[in-house]
Write an enzyme that holds these catalytic residues in place. Structure first.
Site: not given
Length: 263
Positions: A47, A96, A162
């Protein structure tokens, strides 16, 4: 008709090509540097374009920066479909991009945090894999490297979504191995333990540097370069060798007894 390239042949441009998501910092930036050092041209996607531009300035034309938020599945597919001809035949894809948010118990967690982790770690990874597989299968070569975590195998307090997202990454990679049987396309999951020197913990703890420091105090964690070296190793194996899973932890980190509540 020309012969179909084998798994050991480079892309038509003469250089091997890797796509790395989340390439602007941490693991992604280290992996980009290591892949360039190994002779790859790297499509560095993230980003934060200014950081990608800095990587290109550092590493030269071997880096092709691409602005991308993996949470936007349409954008992921468009980036892969729109790669220049000399970069389109991807040899390696490193999924990733990912993050962890918060360490409190699940019952106190923010839904917005959960949603962001699911959108990035699950949907973003799935979109990346979905976009690159058809080309790899058609070329009968390629290597998908999924960035997992020991949190996907070993639960711990505050790991909840997570850890769940990394369990998804682990199982997705194993299922891909089964589906890709006979295609020549390889899949590896790299599951790291504690790694310092990246933005991971800073983001997880909302910028609280005292908590970041406490996490790694008086121990020697892994580094992003250790993970990049692991990626370089698994992708450098001969085409007939598939490393399914690499679980890597610092020597100073191991396992603990189960929790037992008494009273």
């Amino acid at each position: 008709m020309s012969a179909q390239p084998t798994a050991s042949q480079p892309s038509s441009s003469g250089a091997r090509v890797a796509l790395v998501t989340g390439a602007s910092a941490g693991f992604g930036a280290a992996i980009t540097r290591r892949m360039v050092a190994a002779g790859y041209r790297v499509v560095a996607a993230a980003r934060r374009v200014e950081r990608l531009d800095a990587l290109r300035a550092e590493l030269g034309d071997a880096v092709h920066p691409v602005a991308l938020d993996v949470r936007d599945a349409e954008a992921v597919h468009a980036v892969v479909a729109g790669l220049p001809e000399d970069l389109a035949a991807l040899d390696v894809v490193v999924g990733n991009a990912g993050l962890a948010l918060g360490m409190g118990p699940a019952q106190e967690a923010s839904w917005a945090d959960w949603e962001q982790m699911i959108d990035t770690n699950v949907r973003g990874l799935a979109a990346t894999v979905h976009a690159v597989l058809p080309g790899m299968v058609a070329r009968r070569r390629g290597h998908v490297v999924v960035m997992g975590s020991v949190a996907g195998t070993y639960p711990y307090p505050g790991g909840h979504v997570y850890g769940g997202s990394k369990a998804f990454a682990h199982q997705l990679a194993l299922a891909l191995r089964s589906d890709l049987h006979g295609t020549g396309v390889r899949v590896t999951t790299i599951e790291a333990g504690m790694v310092a020197g990246t933005e991971f913990s800073r983001i997880r703890f909302g910028g609280d540097e005292s908590r970041v420091e406490a996490t790694y105090r008086d121990m020697q964690p892994l580094t992003a370069e250790d993970i990049a070296e692991t990626v370089a190793w698994v992708t450098s194996q001969p085409p007939h060798v598939n490393v399914n899973v690499v679980e890597v932890m610092p020597t100073t980190q191991s396992f603990a007894p189960f929790q037992v509540h008494r009273g």
